[in-house]
Design a protein around this motif. Structure first.
Motif, PDB file in Angstrom:
ATOM      1  N   LYS A 287      80.897 -26.025  -3.645  1.00 27.85           N
ATOM      2  CA  LYS A 287      80.138 -25.205  -2.715  1.00 27.85           C
ATOM      3  C   LYS A 287      80.208 -23.737  -3.169  1.00 27.85           C
ATOM      4  N   GLY A 288      79.086 -23.057  -3.176  1.00 29.09           N
ATOM      5  CA  GLY A 288      79.069 -21.646  -3.568  1.00 29.09           C
ATOM      6  C   GLY A 288      78.874 -21.423  -5.058  1.00 29.09           C
ATOM      7  N   ALA A 289      78.942 -22.502  -5.858  1.00 27.29           N
ATOM      8  CA  ALA A 289      78.807 -22.344  -7.319  1.00 27.29           C
ATOM      9  C   ALA A 289      77.394 -21.889  -7.693  1.00 27.29           C
ATOM     10  N   GLU A 290      77.344 -21.045  -8.713  1.00 26.37           N
ATOM     11  CA  GLU A 290      76.045 -20.587  -9.241  1.00 26.37           C
ATOM     12  C   GLU A 290      75.529 -21.671 -10.177  1.00 26.37           C
ATOM     13  N   VAL A 291      74.328 -22.113  -9.962  1.00 29.93           N
ATOM     14  CA  VAL A 291      73.777 -23.201 -10.783  1.00 29.93           C
ATOM     15  C   VAL A 291      72.338 -22.865 -11.190  1.00 29.93           C
ATOM     16  N   THR A 292      71.829 -23.667 -12.113  1.00 29.61           N
ATOM     17  CA  THR A 292      70.422 -23.566 -12.486  1.00 29.61           C
ATOM     18  C   THR A 292      69.766 -24.912 -12.216  1.00 29.61           C
ATOM     19  N   VAL A 293      68.620 -24.863 -11.586  1.00 26.30           N
ATOM     20  CA  VAL A 293      67.852 -26.084 -11.341  1.00 26.30           C
ATOM     21  C   VAL A 293      66.731 -26.113 -12.367  1.00 26.30           C
ATOM     22  N   SER A 294      66.510 -27.284 -13.014  1.00 26.46           N
ATOM     23  CA  SER A 294      65.349 -27.372 -13.910  1.00 26.46           C
ATOM     24  C   SER A 294      64.386 -28.429 -13.386  1.00 26.46           C
ATOM     25  N   VAL A 295      63.112 -28.091 -13.443  1.00 24.13           N
ATOM     26  CA  VAL A 295      62.058 -28.997 -12.978  1.00 24.13           C
ATOM     27  C   VAL A 295      61.015 -29.122 -14.092  1.00 24.13           C
ATOM     28  N   PRO A 296      60.787 -30.349 -14.602  1.00 24.89           N
ATOM     29  CA  PRO A 296      59.811 -30.504 -15.688  1.00 24.89           C
ATOM     30  C   PRO A 296      58.403 -30.124 -15.244  1.00 24.89           C
ATOM     31  N   ALA A 297      57.726 -29.315 -16.072  1.00 21.89           N
ATOM     32  CA  ALA A 297      56.389 -28.820 -15.719  1.00 21.89           C
ATOM     33  C   ALA A 297      55.400 -29.964 -15.487  1.00 21.89           C
ATOM     34  N   GLU A 298      55.583 -31.067 -16.228  1.00 19.34           N
ATOM     35  CA  GLU A 298      54.589 -32.150 -16.093  1.00 19.34           C
ATOM     36  C   GLU A 298      54.792 -32.974 -14.820  1.00 19.34           C
ATOM     37  N   MET A 299      55.895 -32.717 -14.091  1.00 16.72           N
ATOM     38  CA  MET A 299      56.146 -33.475 -12.865  1.00 16.72           C
ATOM     39  C   MET A 299      55.739 -32.696 -11.610  1.00 16.72           C
ATOM     40  N   ILE A 300      55.238 -31.484 -11.811  1.00 15.55           N
ATOM     41  CA  ILE A 300      54.892 -30.650 -10.650  1.00 15.55           C
ATOM     42  C   ILE A 300      53.426 -30.848 -10.275  1.00 15.55           C
ATOM     43  N   GLU A 301      53.222 -31.057  -8.983  1.00 14.13           N
ATOM     44  CA  GLU A 301      51.840 -31.135  -8.496  1.00 14.13           C
ATOM     45  C   GLU A 301      51.570 -29.918  -7.624  1.00 14.13           C
ATOM     46  N   ILE A 302      50.303 -29.539  -7.607  1.00 11.49           N
ATOM     47  CA  ILE A 302      49.940 -28.390  -6.782  1.00 11.49           C
ATOM     48  C   ILE A 302      49.131 -28.904  -5.591  1.00 11.49           C
ATOM     49  N   ALA A 303      49.519 -28.467  -4.408  1.00 12.26           N
ATOM     50  CA  ALA A 303      48.811 -28.914  -3.215  1.00 12.26           C
ATOM     51  C   ALA A 303      48.388 -27.690  -2.411  1.00 12.26           C
ATOM     52  N   LYS A 304      47.325 -27.855  -1.662  1.00 17.78           N
ATOM     53  CA  LYS A 304      46.884 -26.729  -0.831  1.00 17.78           C
ATOM     54  C   LYS A 304      47.794 -26.539   0.356  1.00 17.78           C
ATOM     55  N   GLU A 305      48.304 -27.678   0.859  1.00 12.75           N
ATOM     56  CA  GLU A 305      49.161 -27.596   2.040  1.00 12.75           C
ATOM     57  C   GLU A 305      50.515 -28.222   1.768  1.00 12.75           C
ATOM     58  N   ALA A 306      51.507 -27.776   2.515  1.00 15.11           N
ATOM     59  CA  ALA A 306      52.849 -28.335   2.359  1.00 15.11           C
ATOM     60  C   ALA A 306      52.850 -29.797   2.794  1.00 15.11           C
ATOM     61  N   PRO A 307      53.548 -30.665   2.059  1.00 15.22           N
ATOM     62  CA  PRO A 307      53.596 -32.071   2.448  1.00 15.22           C
ATOM     63  C   PRO A 307      54.532 -32.263   3.639  1.00 15.22           C
ATOM     64  N   GLN A 308      54.497 -33.454   4.230  1.00 20.57           N
ATOM     65  CA  GLN A 308      55.433 -33.813   5.296  1.00 20.57           C
ATOM     66  C   GLN A 308      56.850 -33.695   4.750  1.00 20.57           C
ATOM     67  N   ASP A 309      57.770 -33.317   5.608  1.00 24.01           N
ATOM     68  CA  ASP A 309      59.163 -33.244   5.172  1.00 24.01           C
ATOM     69  C   ASP A 309      59.615 -34.653   4.794  1.00 24.01           C
ATOM     70  N   ASN A 310      60.171 -34.787   3.604  1.00 25.51           N
ATOM     71  CA  ASN A 310      60.433 -36.107   3.062  1.00 25.51           C
ATOM     72  C   ASN A 310      61.477 -35.972   1.961  1.00 25.51           C
ATOM     73  N   ASP A 311      62.518 -36.811   2.028  1.00 29.23           N
ATOM     74  CA  ASP A 311      63.602 -36.755   1.035  1.00 29.23           C
ATOM     75  C   ASP A 311      63.142 -36.994  -0.391  1.00 29.23           C
ATOM     76  N   LEU A 312      62.037 -37.712  -0.534  1.00 27.87           N
ATOM     77  CA  LEU A 312      61.598 -38.114  -1.874  1.00 27.87           C
ATOM     78  C   LEU A 312      60.909 -36.985  -2.628  1.00 27.87           C
ATOM     79  N   TRP A 313      60.480 -35.975  -1.902  1.00 29.00           N
ATOM     80  CA  TRP A 313      59.747 -34.865  -2.525  1.00 29.00           C
ATOM     81  C   TRP A 313      60.373 -33.536  -2.169  1.00 29.00           C
TER      82      TRP A 313
END
Ligand code: ATP
Ligand code: MG
Length: 375
Positions: A287-313
């Protein structure tokens, strides 16, 4: 071809390891070119050393081949200590980075040169040269001079010149660097085919990630004289453990944050302007550790609206900047609330909606694809 072990090899082949280094180091003046690198390469493996320019790849290869002596650490070939043996007493053969052919010698003379030094009888030399030229796809090119060959063909002659020595470990330093992208792809397949056919160990150095991912059984990432991490290509590409690898391989978006808590299989990260969940890895940071998150560019989708709150996304609200056409699809530039930029790659232009510069949008990615890096 009979790839029997040559007589100048020290010791017997034992165990499954072709090459093993234990904490080898080499400095040139103040530059620590190789800094305590330990690596294990199995017999018959296609092993790639991948990393940025100046990282120490050539130096490591030279230590394995005996062209340089380590300042510290040990090199074992087939379980035998070879640190004090010269190159010609080792079971290795090296294809040097940008090492030209002898320009005044025919293909046949170039390839037979090393065998003549070994004083083999002429008929045996002729037979070996013929079979190697066939193997590299240059049957009938015996009499050609280097300037009468394409870049790819010259590269094959270089390869033949090393293969013909029948060492059981081939060290290749940037063997495809001088080729254009298309030829490089073809030669990648060729090298792999040849390696599988002769069944010997290849250690191939490159700074080209696509080449490494295509050709390797196993990849070691080398940078700043150090071994960053190693693994099979899929692991290195899809699940890089180190931040350096995530930045160097593929197109990953990196963002810094602090660990809030570990919740079941997820680690919750505070990005400063939002929180995201990232799959838990082997060692979960405190807890409190400084970290870096990486997200692959090809896995990102762009949406006009925020999706429903959901653990999978996971999603973030962003400002859309611009689209750049990149042939196989589009690259979208996005601005995060903290001012950092994210890149999303999409396969084809989505005609359902168009975003203009300055539009508020959401980016969405499957929770499972993000990675957490502590260093
Ligand atoms: N003979 C030398 N004398 C002095 N410094 C050297 C020598 N050879 C290499 N170095 C330095 O050691 C470091 C590692 O060099 P090396 O050639 O091993 O890198 P590399 O990973 O093969 O790079 P590239 O991809 O550009 O070929 C570099 O900083 C380089 O300048
Ligand atoms: Mg090099």
């Amino acid at each position: 071809m009979d790839m029997k072990k040559s007589d100048n090899v020290a010791g017997d082949i034992s165990g499954d390891l072709a090459v093993e280094t234990f904490g080898v180091s080499k400095s040139y003046g103040p530059v620590r070119a190789v800094d305590e690198i330990s690596v294990k390469v199995e017999n018959g493996q296609y092993f790639v050393l991948l990393g940025p320019s100046g990282g120490g790849k050539t130096t490591l290869l030279r230590l394995i081949g005996g062209f340089d002596r380590p300042d510290a650490g040990r090199v074992l070939l087939h379980g035998q200590e070879v640190s004090s043996l010269p190159p010609n007493k080792r079971s290795t053969s090296m294809v040097f980075q940008s090492y030209a052919l002898f320009p005044h010698m025919s293909v046949e003379k170039n390839v037979s040169y090393g065998l003549k030094l070994l004083k083999l009888p002429a008929p045996e030399i002729a037979e070996k040269v013929a079979s190697i030229l066939e193997l590299v796809g240059l049957k009938g090119y015996n009499g050609r001079m280097p300037h009468e060959l394409s870049g790819g063909q010259q590269q094959r002659v270089q390869l033949a010149r090393s293969l013909v020595l029948e060492s059981d470990i081939l060290l290749l330093d940037e063997p495809l660097a001088s080729l254009d992208a298309n030829l490089r792809k073809d030669m990648c397949q060729e090298l792999k085919r040849i390696q599988e056919q002769v069944g010997i160990t290849f250690i191939h150095v490159t700074h080209n990630q696509e080449e490494a991912l295509t050709i390797a059984d196993r990849i070691a990432i080398i940078a700043d004289g150090k071994m960053i991490e190693e693994g099979v290509p899929k692991e290195i590409y899809e699940r890089p453990r180190k931040k350096f690898t995530a930045d160097f391989i593929g197109q990953n978006n990196l963002i810094g944050g602090k660990v809030i808590e570990t919740d079941g299989n997820h680690v919750i990260i505070d990005l400063g302007f939002a929180t995201v969940a990232v799959p838990r890895s082997e060692q979960s940071p405190d807890k409190g550790a400084e970290v870096t998150v990486s997200v692959p560019a090809e896995m990102i989708e762009i949406a006009k609206e925020a999706p429903q709150d959901n653990d999978l996304w996971q999603f973030l609200q962003v400002v859309y900047e611009k689209e750049t056409y990149v042939g196989f699809g589009s690259q979208h530039q996005i601005r995060l609330p903290d001012g950092n930029e994210f890149i999303a790659l999409t396969n084809s232009s989505d005609e359902r909606f168009r975003l203009a510069q300055g539009d508020i949008a959401s980016i969405v990615w499957p929770t499972a694809v993000a990675r957490l890096h502590t260093s």
